[in-house]
Scaffold this motif. Structure first.
Motif, short mmCIF file in Angstrom:
data_model
loop_
_atom_site.label_atom_id
_atom_site.label_comp_id
_atom_site.label_asym_id
_atom_site.label_seq_id
_atom_site.Cartn_x
_atom_site.Cartn_y
_atom_site.Cartn_z
N ALA A 78 3.15 -0.40 9.03
CA ALA A 78 2.50 -1.01 10.20
C ALA A 78 2.39 -2.53 10.04
O ALA A 78 2.28 -3.25 11.02
N HIS A 79 2.42 -3.01 8.80
CA HIS A 79 2.37 -4.45 8.53
C HIS A 79 3.77 -5.06 8.41
O HIS A 79 3.92 -6.19 7.96
N GLY A 80 4.80 -4.27 8.72
CA GLY A 80 6.15 -4.82 8.72
C GLY A 80 6.86 -4.71 7.38
O GLY A 80 7.90 -5.34 7.17
N ILE A 81 6.33 -3.88 6.47
CA ILE A 81 7.00 -3.70 5.16
C ILE A 81 7.84 -2.42 5.25
O ILE A 81 7.30 -1.32 5.41
N ARG A 82 9.15 -2.60 5.16
CA ARG A 82 10.06 -1.45 5.26
C ARG A 82 10.25 -0.88 3.86
O ARG A 82 10.31 -1.66 2.89
N PHE A 83 10.36 0.43 3.75
CA PHE A 83 10.53 1.04 2.43
C PHE A 83 11.78 1.90 2.41
O PHE A 83 12.01 2.70 3.31
N ILE A 84 12.60 1.73 1.39
CA ILE A 84 13.78 2.59 1.20
C ILE A 84 13.62 3.33 -0.12
O ILE A 84 13.46 2.71 -1.17
N GLN A 85 13.63 4.67 -0.02
CA GLN A 85 13.55 5.47 -1.24
C GLN A 85 14.96 5.71 -1.78
O GLN A 85 15.78 6.37 -1.13
N ALA A 86 15.24 5.13 -2.93
CA ALA A 86 16.57 5.25 -3.52
C ALA A 86 16.67 6.56 -4.30
O ALA A 86 15.65 7.10 -4.74
N THR A 87 17.88 7.04 -4.51
CA THR A 87 18.04 8.30 -5.25
C THR A 87 18.10 8.05 -6.76
O THR A 87 18.21 8.97 -7.55
N GLY A 88 18.03 6.79 -7.16
CA GLY A 88 18.06 6.45 -8.59
C GLY A 88 17.83 4.96 -8.73
O GLY A 88 17.23 4.35 -7.85
N PHE A 89 18.34 4.39 -9.81
CA PHE A 89 18.09 2.97 -10.07
C PHE A 89 18.93 2.06 -9.16
O PHE A 89 20.11 2.31 -8.94
N GLU A 108 -0.60 7.36 2.69
CA GLU A 108 -1.41 6.49 3.56
C GLU A 108 -0.98 5.03 3.41
O GLU A 108 -0.89 4.29 4.39
N ILE A 109 -0.75 4.62 2.17
CA ILE A 109 -0.41 3.22 1.92
C ILE A 109 0.98 2.90 2.49
O ILE A 109 1.21 1.83 3.04
N THR A 110 1.90 3.85 2.38
CA THR A 110 3.24 3.64 2.94
C THR A 110 3.15 3.43 4.45
O THR A 110 3.78 2.54 5.02
N ALA A 111 2.31 4.25 5.10
CA ALA A 111 2.16 4.13 6.56
C ALA A 111 1.51 2.78 6.90
O ALA A 111 1.94 2.08 7.83
N ARG A 112 0.51 2.39 6.14
CA ARG A 112 -0.16 1.12 6.41
C ARG A 112 0.81 -0.06 6.20
O ARG A 112 0.86 -0.99 6.99
N ALA A 113 1.56 0.01 5.10
CA ALA A 113 2.51 -1.08 4.80
C ALA A 113 3.54 -1.18 5.92
O ALA A 113 3.89 -2.27 6.37
N SER A 128 -13.13 7.86 5.70
CA SER A 128 -11.87 8.60 5.80
C SER A 128 -10.70 7.66 5.48
O SER A 128 -10.68 6.50 5.91
N VAL A 129 -9.76 8.17 4.71
CA VAL A 129 -8.61 7.36 4.31
C VAL A 129 -7.82 6.91 5.53
O VAL A 129 -7.37 5.77 5.63
N SER A 130 -7.68 7.81 6.53
CA SER A 130 -6.88 7.44 7.70
C SER A 130 -7.54 6.32 8.50
O SER A 130 -6.85 5.56 9.18
N ASP A 131 -8.86 6.17 8.37
CA ASP A 131 -9.53 5.02 9.03
C ASP A 131 -9.48 3.77 8.15
O ASP A 131 -10.01 2.72 8.53
N GLY A 132 -8.93 3.89 6.95
CA GLY A 132 -8.80 2.72 6.07
C GLY A 132 -10.07 2.36 5.33
O GLY A 132 -10.15 1.27 4.75
N ARG A 133 -11.06 3.24 5.31
CA ARG A 133 -12.31 2.99 4.57
C ARG A 133 -12.82 4.31 4.02
O ARG A 133 -13.26 5.17 4.79
N ALA A 134 -12.73 4.49 2.71
CA ALA A 134 -13.16 5.78 2.15
C ALA A 134 -13.60 5.63 0.70
O ALA A 134 -13.11 4.76 -0.03
N LEU A 135 -14.51 6.50 0.33
CA LEU A 135 -14.92 6.63 -1.06
C LEU A 135 -14.47 8.02 -1.50
O LEU A 135 -14.83 9.01 -0.85
N LEU A 136 -13.69 8.08 -2.58
CA LEU A 136 -13.05 9.34 -2.95
C LEU A 136 -13.23 9.61 -4.44
O LEU A 136 -13.36 8.66 -5.22
#
Ligand SMILES: Cc1cc2nc3c(=O)[nH]c(=O)nc-3n(C[C@H](O)[C@H](O)[C@H](O)COP(=O)(O)OP(=O)(O)OC[C@H]3O[C@@H](n4cnc5c(N)ncnc54)[C@H](O)[C@@H]3O)c2cc1C
Length: 385
Positions: free
Chosen positions: A192-203, A185-190, A342-350
């Protein structure tokens, strides 16, 4: 145990100042000294990544005051300790004796630069935050190495200024502490805010001198105006060399914040809670632990019973405008029980059920007092099988 005449605290920050205040509250009337390495004195670090990067006025609001308590403050780094003679030596050549010592030297940012490679940016101190803020004012692009809570907060600060930012990590954002569910959820939200994420295969390694990019294990090379390393922290234990107090994880303590050396206690980010055969060693470098352990170390130094547990599992962070508050054990593995929203609505208690029978309560984008989260974590039952 006889109450100590003099208490020395090394480290003038959250754990150290909490211990100092608590020593006086508990009735310690003897000499009390704090040795601190930072010229700014004690200040609060969480706002560094949340407001100081945006607002210079925030620099004036960070101080952790000692409330006029009677304490001698020496502003110089401790460079050595002799636990047999019970003395600590400072960089400016003083030798300070003690009956009880509280180690509260916290941690420094873990760095990735190769020896001699210049220009690595990190965020641990007020000076780091000021330097980063000045660079953000002129940056057209940024790379953040590390997708933990600090990396995501720094990336959020870049995005809030309209700076295109790429976060690089081998794990998805916050996955190591918040688990799959919230990480997705946080990756999707980030994003949407213009934060690109690259998952590296190591360091990733830093490139350029001064640093101007990163190289990923698959051969990809990225460059940016600003490259910030947010790769965790390293306990400040160099000055304890030869005392047997510290190892790779920091200073090991028990539930009373006692170390293995008589008369020496420790608190905050410099510590880890020693495992006991059923539990592994556990570092938890968070604000609420530094407070809980500062109090516990003060009580133990005076020979009094601990006021509460030596680890207080409360943590919060802010990512892309969303606040996440957590009470209980981390990481959050598997699926939660949704108590509200609900987490997808950005407001949830879990809540999450942990393997040790405890529960973790999370307010995701929802205003909830910490006391209410503590109550929820204490009463939550595991979901039916
Ligand atoms: C940018 C940032 C954001 C954060 N955000 C959050 C958050 O949102 N939520 C959360 O729970 N936690 C957060 N934290 C973590 C939290 O700030 C720490 O857990 C807390 O500061 C630990 O306090 P401490 O006193 O143990 O150590 P520190 O704050 O690291 O202080 C240790 C002090 O000891 C001094 N010192 C080190 N070596 C020596 C020496 N040899 N001699 C004398 N002095 C020495 C250091 O200069 C420093 O002043 C954040 C941390 C950072 C850096």
């Amino acid at each position: 145990m006889t109450a100590p005449r003099s208490v020395l605290i090394v480290g003038e920050s959250l754990a150290g100042t909490t211990a100092a205040r608590h020593l006086r509250t508990l009735g310690h009337t003897g000499p009390l000294t704090i040795i601190g390495a930072e010229e700014h004195g004690a200040y609060s670090r969480p706002p560094l990544s949340k407001v100081v990067l945006k607002d210079p006025a925030a620099d004036q609001t960070l101080g952790l005051v000692l409330d006029g308590i009677d304490v001698d403050v020496i502003r110089s780094a401790a460079v050595a300790a002799d636990t047999r003679r019970r003395t600590v030596t400072t960089a400016d050549g003083r030798q300070v004796g003690y009956d009880a010592l509280i180690v509260a030297t916290g941690a420094d940012a873990r760095r990735l630069a190769a020896p001699g490679q210049r220009g690595e940016l990190v965020l641990r101190t007020l000076d780091d935050a000021r330097q980063l803020r000045a660079r953000l004012a002129h940056a057209g692009s940024a790379i953040v190495v590390g997708a933990g809570f600090l990396g995501m907060e720094v990336a959020s600060a870049c995005a809030a200024r309209g700076i295109p930012v790429t976060v690089v990590d081998a794990d998805r954002p916050l996955e190591r502490i918040l688990g799959d569910h919230l990480s997705a959820e946080i990756t999707a939200r980030a994003s949407a805010h213009g934060i690109r994420f690259i998952q590296a295969t190591g360091f990733a390694t830093l490139t350029g001198d001064p640093v101007s990019g990163v190289a990923l294990p698959d051969g990809t090379e990225l460059t940016a105006d600003l490259v910030v390393t947010c790769a965790g922290e390293a306990p400040c234990v160099g000055w304890l060399a030869g005392t047997g107090l510290a190892d790779r994880l920091g200073v090991g303590i028990d539930h009373a914040c006692a170390t293995t050396v008589p008369g020496v206690f420790a608190a905050g980010d410099v510590t880890y809670l020693r495992g006991d055969g059923t539990r592994p060693d556990r570092r938890a470098p968070f604000w609420s632990n530094a407070v809980a352990q500062g109090r516990t170390a003060a009580a133990s130094a005076l020979g009094l019973p601990p006021p509460g547990p030596a680890q207080d599992d409360y943590f919060w962070t802010e990512v892309a405008g969303l606040t996440v508050k957590i009470v209980g054990r981390l990481p959050l593995l598997g699926e939660p029980t949704t108590v509200q929203g609900s987490v997808s609505d950005g407001r949830a208690l879990l809540t999450w059920s942990q393997a040790d029978g405890t529960s973790t309560a999370v307010a995701y984008g929802l205003r909830r007092p910490v006391a209410a989260l503590r109550a929820l974590a204490a009463t939550s039952l595991p979901p039916p099988p």
